[in-house]
Design a protein around this motif. Structure first.
Motif, PDB file in Angstrom:
ATOM      1  N   TRP A  51       0.830  -1.199   0.000  1.00 48.78           N
ATOM      2  CA  TRP A  51       0.000   0.000   0.000  1.00 48.78           C
ATOM      3  C   TRP A  51       0.869   1.256   0.000  1.00 48.78           C
ATOM      4  N   LEU A  54       2.563   1.613  -3.465  1.00 49.20           N
ATOM      5  CA  LEU A  54       1.610   1.974  -4.522  1.00 49.20           C
ATOM      6  C   LEU A  54       1.117   3.410  -4.386  1.00 49.20           C
ATOM      7  N   THR A  55       0.797   3.822  -3.180  1.00 52.37           N
ATOM      8  CA  THR A  55       0.306   5.196  -3.020  1.00 52.37           C
ATOM      9  C   THR A  55       1.411   6.218  -3.284  1.00 52.37           C
ATOM     10  N   ALA A  58       1.656   6.336  -7.009  1.00 55.56           N
ATOM     11  CA  ALA A  58       0.500   7.035  -7.580  1.00 55.56           C
ATOM     12  C   ALA A  58       0.648   8.544  -7.407  1.00 55.56           C
ATOM     13  N   THR A 100      -2.025   1.951 -14.339  1.00 55.32           N
ATOM     14  CA  THR A 100      -2.263   0.915 -13.338  1.00 55.32           C
ATOM     15  C   THR A 100      -0.917   0.569 -12.718  1.00 55.32           C
ATOM     16  N   THR A 121      -3.077  -4.173  -6.961  1.00 61.56           N
ATOM     17  CA  THR A 121      -3.068  -3.118  -7.971  1.00 61.56           C
ATOM     18  C   THR A 121      -3.804  -1.870  -7.485  1.00 61.56           C
ATOM     19  N   LEU A 122      -3.402  -0.760  -8.076  1.00 63.71           N
ATOM     20  CA  LEU A 122      -4.026   0.532  -7.834  1.00 63.71           C
ATOM     21  C   LEU A 122      -4.025   1.274  -9.167  1.00 63.71           C
ATOM     22  N   ASP A 123      -5.195   1.773  -9.577  1.00 61.60           N
ATOM     23  CA  ASP A 123      -5.236   2.465 -10.875  1.00 61.60           C
ATOM     24  C   ASP A 123      -5.464   3.966 -10.695  1.00 61.60           C
ATOM     25  N   GLY A 126      -8.111   5.191  -8.434  1.00 66.81           N
ATOM     26  CA  GLY A 126      -7.983   4.828  -7.024  1.00 66.81           C
ATOM     27  C   GLY A 126      -8.590   3.480  -6.698  1.00 66.81           C
ATOM     28  N   GLN A 128      -8.662  -0.268  -5.990  1.00 66.25           N
ATOM     29  CA  GLN A 128      -7.706  -1.217  -5.437  1.00 66.25           C
ATOM     30  C   GLN A 128      -8.200  -2.639  -5.677  1.00 66.25           C
ATOM     31  N   TRP A 134      -7.289  -5.645   0.502  1.00 68.15           N
ATOM     32  CA  TRP A 134      -7.106  -4.257   0.926  1.00 68.15           C
ATOM     33  C   TRP A 134      -7.938  -3.962   2.163  1.00 68.15           C
TER      34      TRP A 134
END
Length: 135
Positions: A51, A54-55, A58, A100, A121-123, A126, A128, A134
């Motif tokens: 997490w 990924l954040t 992003a 993604t 995954t996170l696109d 947002g 998840q 998650w």
């Protein structure tokens, strides 16, 4: 009053074999109950590493977009391909207007045994996935 033989003092110390067997059996039962719960808990805790990675990626992707008016497909432009704790590798797929990000558990790390949650995954919306991972 007992004026016969004096009472013999017992010099036995320690535990008997049946007592030791009972204690070992209890410890084994408790370990059999606790260890699977602890393992599952640790998998869930380590997912926070995915997490975080990924954040952060992003956020970097959005910064890239605000400067270049397109999303990048190079993870190096987003700060690198590893998660903060090193349990996951981060990759990106982008086509200019969407992206993604995928965090994949590194096969040599313990997180690779996290069944069903080895790839998160996170696109750009947002979203998840997989949702069950998650929590």
């Amino acid at each position: 009053m007992n004026r016969g033989k004096p009472m013999a003092m017992s010099h036995e110390k320690g535990f008997s074999l049946p007592e030791l067997i009972i204690v070992v059996a209890i410890i084994g039962i408790l370990a059999g109950i606790v260890y699977p719960s602890y393992s599952q808990y640790m998998y869930e805790v380590r997912r926070s590493d995915a997490w975080s990675g990924l954040t952060a990626a992003a956020a970097a992707q959005e910064r890239w977009y605000s400067i270049n008016h397109t999303y990048t497909d190079s993870i190096d432009n987003l700060g690198g391909s590893g998660s903060p704790e090193g349990y996951y590798s981060i990759s990106v797929e982008a086509d200019g207007s969407a992206f993604t990000l995928t965090a994949t558990a590194i096969t040599t790390e313990v997180q690779a045994s996290d069944s069903g949650c080895t790839a998160l995954t996170l696109d750009h919306f947002g979203i998840q996935a997989p949702e069950s991972c998650w929590k």
